[in-house]
Design an enzyme around this catalytic site. Structure first.
Site, PDB file in Angstrom:
ATOM      1  N   GLU A  96       0.829  -1.212   0.000  1.00 40.77           N
ATOM      2  CA  GLU A  96       0.000   0.000   0.000  1.00 40.77           C
ATOM      3  C   GLU A  96       0.862   1.261   0.000  1.00 40.77           C
ATOM      4  O   GLU A  96       1.927   1.284   0.597  1.00 40.77           O
ATOM      5  CB  GLU A  96      -0.786   0.104   1.307  1.00 40.77           C
ATOM      6  N   CYS A 109       2.921   8.555   1.626  1.00 43.89           N
ATOM      7  CA  CYS A 109       3.342   7.632   2.685  1.00 43.89           C
ATOM      8  C   CYS A 109       3.646   6.300   1.993  1.00 43.89           C
ATOM      9  O   CYS A 109       2.785   5.735   1.326  1.00 43.89           O
ATOM     10  CB  CYS A 109       2.204   7.489   3.695  1.00 43.89           C
ATOM     11  N   CYS A 116       5.038  -7.126   7.963  1.00 48.40           N
ATOM     12  CA  CYS A 116       5.956  -6.568   8.956  1.00 48.40           C
ATOM     13  C   CYS A 116       6.112  -7.569  10.092  1.00 48.40           C
ATOM     14  O   CYS A 116       5.162  -8.235  10.466  1.00 48.40           O
ATOM     15  CB  CYS A 116       5.396  -5.253   9.500  1.00 48.40           C
ATOM     16  N   CYS A 120       3.738  -5.068  16.547  1.00 49.47           N
ATOM     17  CA  CYS A 120       3.071  -4.104  17.433  1.00 49.47           C
ATOM     18  C   CYS A 120       1.608  -4.546  17.577  1.00 49.47           C
ATOM     19  O   CYS A 120       0.947  -4.865  16.591  1.00 49.47           O
ATOM     20  CB  CYS A 120       3.157  -2.698  16.842  1.00 49.47           C
ATOM     21  N   CYS A 123      -1.365  -2.737  15.551  1.00 52.36           N
ATOM     22  CA  CYS A 123      -1.160  -2.357  14.146  1.00 52.36           C
ATOM     23  C   CYS A 123      -1.729  -3.390  13.178  1.00 52.36           C
ATOM     24  O   CYS A 123      -1.618  -4.591  13.419  1.00 52.36           O
ATOM     25  CB  CYS A 123       0.340  -2.177  13.904  1.00 52.36           C
ATOM     26  N   CYS A 340      -2.455   1.859   8.866  1.00 53.65           N
ATOM     27  CA  CYS A 340      -1.372   1.168   8.176  1.00 53.65           C
ATOM     28  C   CYS A 340      -1.730  -0.275   7.914  1.00 53.65           C
ATOM     29  O   CYS A 340      -2.062  -1.013   8.831  1.00 53.65           O
ATOM     30  CB  CYS A 340      -0.147   1.110   9.078  1.00 53.65           C
TER      31      CYS A 340
HETATM   32  N1  SAH Z   1       7.595   0.520  11.389  1.00 53.20           N
HETATM   33  C1  SAH Z   1       7.687   1.935  11.438  1.00 53.20           C
HETATM   34  C2  SAH Z   1       6.931   2.663  10.343  1.00 53.20           C
HETATM   35  C3  SAH Z   1       5.577   2.145   9.953  1.00 53.20           C
HETATM   36  S1  SAH Z   1       4.235   2.443  11.047  1.00 53.20           S
HETATM   37  C4  SAH Z   1       7.298   2.436  12.811  1.00 53.20           C
HETATM   38  O1  SAH Z   1       6.927   1.632  13.655  1.00 53.20           O
HETATM   39  O2  SAH Z   1       7.415   3.629  13.070  1.00 53.20           O
HETATM   40  C5  SAH Z   1       3.950   4.174  10.991  1.00 53.20           C
HETATM   41  C6  SAH Z   1       3.262   4.726  12.219  1.00 53.20           C
HETATM   42  O3  SAH Z   1       1.880   4.362  12.242  1.00 53.20           O
HETATM   43  C7  SAH Z   1       3.859   4.201  13.510  1.00 53.20           C
HETATM   44  O4  SAH Z   1       3.981   5.237  14.444  1.00 53.20           O
HETATM   45  C8  SAH Z   1       2.809   3.205  13.937  1.00 53.20           C
HETATM   46  O5  SAH Z   1       2.928   2.920  15.287  1.00 53.20           O
HETATM   47  C9  SAH Z   1       1.544   3.910  13.533  1.00 53.20           C
HETATM   48  N2  SAH Z   1       0.363   3.055  13.482  1.00 53.20           N
HETATM   49  C10 SAH Z   1       0.264   1.726  13.341  1.00 53.20           C
HETATM   50  N3  SAH Z   1      -1.017   1.323  13.388  1.00 53.20           N
HETATM   51  C11 SAH Z   1      -1.772   2.422  13.545  1.00 53.20           C
HETATM   52  C12 SAH Z   1      -3.175   2.650  13.668  1.00 53.20           C
HETATM   53  N4  SAH Z   1      -4.039   1.662  13.615  1.00 53.20           N
HETATM   54  N5  SAH Z   1      -3.585   3.924  13.834  1.00 53.20           N
HETATM   55  C13 SAH Z   1      -2.704   4.954  13.852  1.00 53.20           C
HETATM   56  N6  SAH Z   1      -1.375   4.802  13.736  1.00 53.20           N
HETATM   57  C14 SAH Z   1      -0.913   3.547  13.597  1.00 53.20           C
END
Ligand code: SAH
Length: 356
Positions: A96, A109, A116, A120, A123, A340
């Protein structure tokens, strides 16, 4: 549907690689510059259009290279102008990219991996484990695609955030190679200060990034104010707990004289309490940094909820009162699969048809 090919992806080649290639077939360096210009300045999608190259060279490029490496599978357009693109790569993988509209311009973006592995717990990207790293060309091609889309109306991408699916510092070399082309004045020409990389906090790579002294902005997904909470949200915190993370960040800030961004998701009743504000004050003391509070895009596979707007403002005020520089991000693409990895997950996990 995978397209099997043993041809090279032309976007994987930076200018040096192209020079080596043209030299290897007996041509001078300037041919490489011409090709580079067609790829990144004129952004043609077909070698046949590279009109100042000889017919022989065009034929050869067509035999040896593939230029069209992203095919659009789905596109979601939000009422605020955000567009989410779902692409299929040559091996069938889905990725994406998102285009956002801000008052200061257009921002893309981009993703860095297929899936990944950081795990987390909030996510959507991590719902699907990493299948592979993206090549540098697959990262660059996302920007070329979105810029071509904007070319149709004479607009320009002004910002890149490396915040799509994947952990950029888990695919460091390809990401840095791609960003060089994105930043290069002879290619996509997006200023380094307009490029931001977001990491979950892979400490050795933060140090490496600091040592390279590139001017890209660094953002850290913090999301918690203590180790216990952060480990429960982000497994990477077990390997690199806050103390180590902050030491690496101090090293980066001092060495580069740069300001850091901390991303902090607002998770209702989990990290939006007074004690979190108190802990953040202690934690970030002395760092040249600010916190960007981000409303959580709810993901149906996870139980987390976003803090209410009222609570978000209260938490913002608490941080302000404690002397922390803080911003509160507006929602973008609220009415589409904006989180994401959500659009991709919906396709693969069966909420959406594969074809448009
Ligand atoms: N792996 C990297 C970059 C990708 S995620 C990182 O962890 O920074 C980009 C951002 O989106 C990160 O801050 C992540 O924690 C956040 N993110 C993930 N899921 C999300 C969600 N459901 N709502 C809002 N932000 C989210």
């Amino acid at each position: 549907m995978a397209i099997i090919t043993n041809m090279n992806k032309i976007y994987d080649y930076d200018l040096n690689d192209l020079i080596n290639y043209v030299n290897s077939i007996g041509l001078k360096d300037f041919k490489a510059r011409q090709i580079y210009n067609w790829l990144y300045k004129k952004r043609v999608a077909d070698f046949t259009l590279m009109s100042d190259l000889s017919k022989d060279l065009i034929k050869r490029l067509k035999e040896e290279f593939v230029i069209d490496i992203l095919s659009l599978v789905d596109k979601e357009v939000s009422s605020d102008g955000t567009i989410k693109f779902l692409f299929r790569l040559l091996d069938g993988s889905l990725i994406e990219s998102v285009m956002m509209v801000f008052d200061y311009g257009y921002s893309a973006c981009i993703s860095t991996q297929v899936g990944c592995n950081m795990g987390c717990t909030f996510c959507a990207s991590g719902l699907l484990k990493k299948q592979r790293d993206l090549t540098s060309g697959e990262i660059v091609a996302q920007v070329v695609y979105i810029q071509r889309f904007l070319d149709e109306t004479g607009k320009r991408l002004g910002n890149i955030v490396v915040m799509g699916t994947g952990e950029p510092f888990d695919n460091y070399d390809n990401v840095m190679k791609a960003l060089k082309i994105i930043n290069d004045p002879h290619a996509l020409e997006i200023g380094a200060r307009h490029i931001s990389i977001s990491t979950c906090g892979i400490v050795p790579m933060i140090k490496r990034f600091a040592d390279e002294k590139v001017q890209y902005n660094l953002a850290i997904s913090l999301h918690a104010s203590n180790d216990r909470l952060r480990t429960s949200l982000m497994p990477i915190n077990k390997a690199y707990p806050l103390k180590e993370l902050l030491e690496a960040l101090k090293y980066y800030c001092v060495d580069n004289n740069r300001r850091l961004t901390f991303e902090y998701l607002l998770l209702k009743d989990i990290n939006d309490q007074k004690e979190n504000a108190d802990e953040l004050k202690e934690l970030l003391h002395g760092l040249n940094a600010y916190i960007n509070l981000i409303p959580y895009n709810e993901v149906k596979e996870h139980d987390y909820e976003t803090s209410s707007d009222k609570r978000a403002l209260e938490f913002y005020d608490m941080l302000k009162k404690r002397g922390i520089a803080v911003t509160l991000r507006h929602r973008k693409g609220d009415d589409i699969s904006a989180a994401c990895g959500q659009l991709r997950a919906n396709h693969i996990l069966g909420d959406k048809d594969e074809n448009m």
